[in-house]
Design a protein around this motif. Structure first.
Motif, mmCIF file in Angstrom:
data_model
loop_
_atom_site.group_PDB
_atom_site.id
_atom_site.type_symbol
_atom_site.label_atom_id
_atom_site.label_comp_id
_atom_site.label_asym_id
_atom_site.label_seq_id
_atom_site.Cartn_x
_atom_site.Cartn_y
_atom_site.Cartn_z
ATOM 1 N N ARG A 64 0.811 -1.247 0.128
ATOM 2 C CA ARG A 64 0.017 -0.007 0.014
ATOM 3 C C ARG A 64 0.884 1.000 0.175
ATOM 4 O O ARG A 64 0.522 2.212 -0.631
ATOM 5 C CB ARG A 64 -0.665 -0.020 1.127
ATOM 6 C CG ARG A 64 -2.070 -1.048 1.068
ATOM 7 C CD ARG A 64 -3.116 -0.439 2.073
ATOM 8 N NE ARG A 64 -2.656 -0.758 3.499
ATOM 9 C CZ ARG A 64 -2.796 -1.446 4.533
ATOM 10 N NH1 ARG A 64 -3.939 -2.390 4.007
ATOM 11 N NH2 ARG A 64 -2.513 -1.360 5.651
ATOM 12 N N SER A 65 1.851 1.289 0.874
ATOM 13 C CA SER A 65 2.732 2.478 0.804
ATOM 14 C C SER A 65 3.422 2.566 -0.553
ATOM 15 O O SER A 65 3.608 3.694 -0.953
ATOM 16 C CB SER A 65 3.845 2.286 1.829
ATOM 17 O OG SER A 65 3.113 2.147 3.192
ATOM 18 N N ASP A 66 3.939 1.664 -1.055
ATOM 19 C CA ASP A 66 4.461 1.584 -2.366
ATOM 20 C C ASP A 66 3.680 2.104 -3.448
ATOM 21 O O ASP A 66 3.898 3.000 -4.065
ATOM 22 C CB ASP A 66 5.273 0.499 -2.810
ATOM 23 C CG ASP A 66 6.291 -0.330 -1.930
ATOM 24 O OD1 ASP A 66 6.720 0.753 -1.275
ATOM 25 O OD2 ASP A 66 6.314 -1.348 -1.963
ATOM 26 N N LEU A 67 2.444 1.741 -3.251
ATOM 27 C CA LEU A 67 1.507 2.229 -4.252
ATOM 28 C C LEU A 67 1.020 3.865 -4.238
ATOM 29 O O LEU A 67 1.034 4.459 -5.253
ATOM 30 C CB LEU A 67 0.354 1.246 -4.344
ATOM 31 C CG LEU A 67 0.264 0.090 -4.955
ATOM 32 C CD1 LEU A 67 -0.816 -0.876 -4.434
ATOM 33 C CD2 LEU A 67 0.419 -0.201 -6.394
ATOM 34 N N ARG A 68 1.016 4.085 -2.883
ATOM 35 C CA ARG A 68 0.769 5.357 -2.847
ATOM 36 C C ARG A 68 1.865 6.299 -3.264
ATOM 37 O O ARG A 68 1.949 7.428 -3.604
ATOM 38 C CB ARG A 68 0.467 5.750 -1.388
ATOM 39 C CG ARG A 68 -1.069 5.094 -1.023
ATOM 40 C CD ARG A 68 -1.295 5.688 0.455
ATOM 41 N NE ARG A 68 -2.823 4.815 0.960
ATOM 42 C CZ ARG A 68 -2.792 4.066 1.871
ATOM 43 N NH1 ARG A 68 -1.860 3.462 2.536
ATOM 44 N NH2 ARG A 68 -4.038 3.798 2.078
ATOM 45 N N ALA A 69 3.090 5.888 -2.860
ATOM 46 C CA ALA A 69 4.238 6.776 -3.305
ATOM 47 C C ALA A 69 4.449 6.872 -4.722
ATOM 48 O O ALA A 69 5.054 8.049 -5.040
ATOM 49 C CB ALA A 69 5.580 5.956 -2.605
ATOM 50 N N LEU A 70 3.846 5.874 -5.312
ATOM 51 C CA LEU A 70 3.968 5.957 -6.904
ATOM 52 C C LEU A 70 2.953 6.855 -7.410
ATOM 53 O O LEU A 70 3.195 7.448 -8.509
ATOM 54 C CB LEU A 70 3.778 4.494 -7.482
ATOM 55 C CG LEU A 70 4.044 4.148 -8.854
ATOM 56 C CD1 LEU A 70 5.542 4.354 -9.267
ATOM 57 C CD2 LEU A 70 3.615 2.775 -9.280
ATOM 58 N N GLY A 71 1.816 7.149 -6.857
ATOM 59 C CA GLY A 71 1.010 8.041 -7.364
ATOM 60 C C GLY A 71 -0.339 7.346 -7.405
ATOM 61 O O GLY A 71 -1.293 8.296 -8.001
ATOM 62 N N GLY A 118 8.784 3.708 -9.982
ATOM 63 C CA GLY A 118 9.335 3.408 -8.761
ATOM 64 C C GLY A 118 8.952 1.932 -8.620
ATOM 65 O O GLY A 118 8.848 1.016 -9.414
ATOM 66 N N GLN A 119 9.486 1.586 -7.227
ATOM 67 C CA GLN A 119 9.193 0.158 -6.741
ATOM 68 C C GLN A 119 8.135 -0.094 -6.127
ATOM 69 O O GLN A 119 7.580 0.564 -5.139
ATOM 70 C CB GLN A 119 10.641 -0.119 -5.867
ATOM 71 C CG GLN A 119 11.870 -0.043 -6.673
ATOM 72 C CD GLN A 119 11.904 -1.423 -7.604
ATOM 73 O OE1 GLN A 119 12.026 -0.920 -8.721
ATOM 74 N NE2 GLN A 119 11.859 -2.476 -7.222
ATOM 75 N N VAL A 120 7.340 -1.488 -6.538
ATOM 76 C CA VAL A 120 6.503 -1.603 -5.800
ATOM 77 C C VAL A 120 6.762 -3.186 -5.254
ATOM 78 O O VAL A 120 6.630 -4.006 -6.192
ATOM 79 C CB VAL A 120 4.791 -1.478 -6.686
ATOM 80 C CG1 VAL A 120 3.666 -2.485 -5.948
ATOM 81 C CG2 VAL A 120 4.539 -0.241 -6.932
ATOM 82 N N GLY A 121 6.982 -3.399 -4.203
ATOM 83 C CA GLY A 121 7.697 -4.592 -3.628
ATOM 84 C C GLY A 121 8.981 -4.560 -4.468
ATOM 85 O O GLY A 121 9.511 -3.608 -4.378
ATOM 86 N N GLY A 122 9.189 -5.876 -5.052
ATOM 87 C CA GLY A 122 10.479 -5.909 -5.892
ATOM 88 C C GLY A 122 10.364 -5.401 -7.256
ATOM 89 O O GLY A 122 11.464 -5.722 -7.964
ATOM 90 N N ALA A 123 9.131 -5.033 -7.846
ATOM 91 C CA ALA A 123 8.942 -4.715 -9.075
ATOM 92 C C ALA A 123 9.150 -3.236 -9.517
ATOM 93 O O ALA A 123 8.602 -2.423 -8.940
ATOM 94 C CB ALA A 123 7.652 -5.134 -9.433
ATOM 95 N N THR A 124 9.938 -2.987 -10.645
ATOM 96 C CA THR A 124 9.835 -1.726 -11.261
ATOM 97 C C THR A 124 8.680 -1.840 -11.818
ATOM 98 O O THR A 124 8.302 -2.176 -12.628
ATOM 99 C CB THR A 124 10.965 -1.739 -12.342
ATOM 100 O OG1 THR A 124 12.430 -1.926 -11.458
ATOM 101 C CG2 THR A 124 11.021 -0.453 -12.867
ATOM 102 N N THR A 125 8.024 -0.376 -11.405
ATOM 103 C CA THR A 125 6.531 -0.324 -11.727
ATOM 104 C C THR A 125 6.277 1.192 -12.293
ATOM 105 O O THR A 125 6.984 1.974 -12.037
ATOM 106 C CB THR A 125 5.555 -0.418 -10.452
ATOM 107 O OG1 THR A 125 6.066 -1.574 -9.856
ATOM 108 C CG2 THR A 125 4.174 -0.309 -10.840
#
Length: 264
Positions: free
Chosen positions: A13-20, A234-241
């Motif tokens: 969730r934090s990764d997705l929010r950081a991505l936008g 950015g990164q979501v988990g280990g994935a470049t997204t």
């Protein structure tokens, strides 16, 4: 050496929010599950994290295509003997949105397709599933001879000003680029076919004419879009997204194809 920390619903969730990704977003989601790394709860956790971030007013959309439900005369990977073609056309179980699994779309798409409340469009070869507030609007009208055009779920996502999320995969998986194909002045068209389940449970082979998909320049197109517009990466988990506006992507791709694809 320290072991990497496993990914969780909370960290995703934090990764997705950081991505936008934001509450209320309509997100067309493409993914490579292997790229995520170890996730506590696997694909269920990833889908749950995305649903948590977009909230009850948001919608997640995934391709649930069935490319094997197509005319065997066009199969190349691998081809099948011509003498098999009649049996395949006559005996393939008809597509049913509730019964037919997607093929080669990945476990994440299947997780969304089978999630409680998910809806699926009824195109026998190029269906989409959606989950959330706009699911019915996105999947409710999918024209047989406009598979990836204005009257498809891709067109609905465009009208809703949705976003494209490429998790661990490239623009060769970016289905929205097909909408730009359908918007070309004179895109190549051809006859295609599929088996469709009838109300009485029988199957019927149906043919129609539509735009012929072409994907061999999608990576080149995607690189040009990134250079000109620049998605959020950015990164979501280990994935470049990658996260991008679908409208910006499709508008760019429509103009790019008009220049870079010769009219036949």
């Amino acid at each position: 050496m320290d072991q990497p920390v496993p990914h969780t619903v909370q960290s995703l969730r934090s990764d997705l929010r950081a991505l936008g990704v934001r509450s209320g977003d309509v997100v067309l989601f493409h993914s490579s599950t292997r790229s995520l790394g170890f996730v506590v709860g696997g694909t269920q956790a990833m889908v749950q994290a995305l649903l948590d971030v977009i909230g009850p007013e948001g919608t997640v959309v995934v391709p649930t295509h069935t490319p094997d439900n197509s005319d065997p005369a066009g199969w190349r990977n691998p081809p099948v003997p011509e003498e098999w073609w009649p049996a395949i056309r006559e005996q393939t179980p008809g597509f049913d949105p509730s019964r037919t699994p997607s093929r080669w779309m990945g476990v994440m798409a299947e997780t969304v397709r089978t999630w409680p409340g998910a809806l699926r469009s009824d195109h026998p070869r190029l269906s989409f599933a959606a989950l959330g507030a706009h699911a019915a609007d996105i999947t409710g009208t999918h024209q047989l001879d406009d598979a990836l055009g204005e009257r498809s779920p891709l067109g609905a996502v465009y009208r809703l000003d949705g976003k494209v999320l490429l998790l661990g995969c490239g623009h060769d998986s970016n289905t929205s680029l097909h909408l730009a194909e359908w918007r070309q002045k004179s895109p190549p068209r051809g006859v295609t076919g599929a088996s469709i389940r009838q109300p009485d449970g029988t199957s019927r082979w149906t043919t129609w004419t539509d735009v012929m998909e072409k994907e061999d320049d999608f990576e080149q197109l995607g690189a040009a879009f990134e250079a000109a517009v620049g998605p959020s990466i950015g990164q979501v988990g280990g994935a470049t997204t990658r996260l991008m506006s679908q409208r910006a992507l499709v508008d760019f791709a429509t103009a790019w194809m008009a220049v870079h694809r010769p009219v036949v």
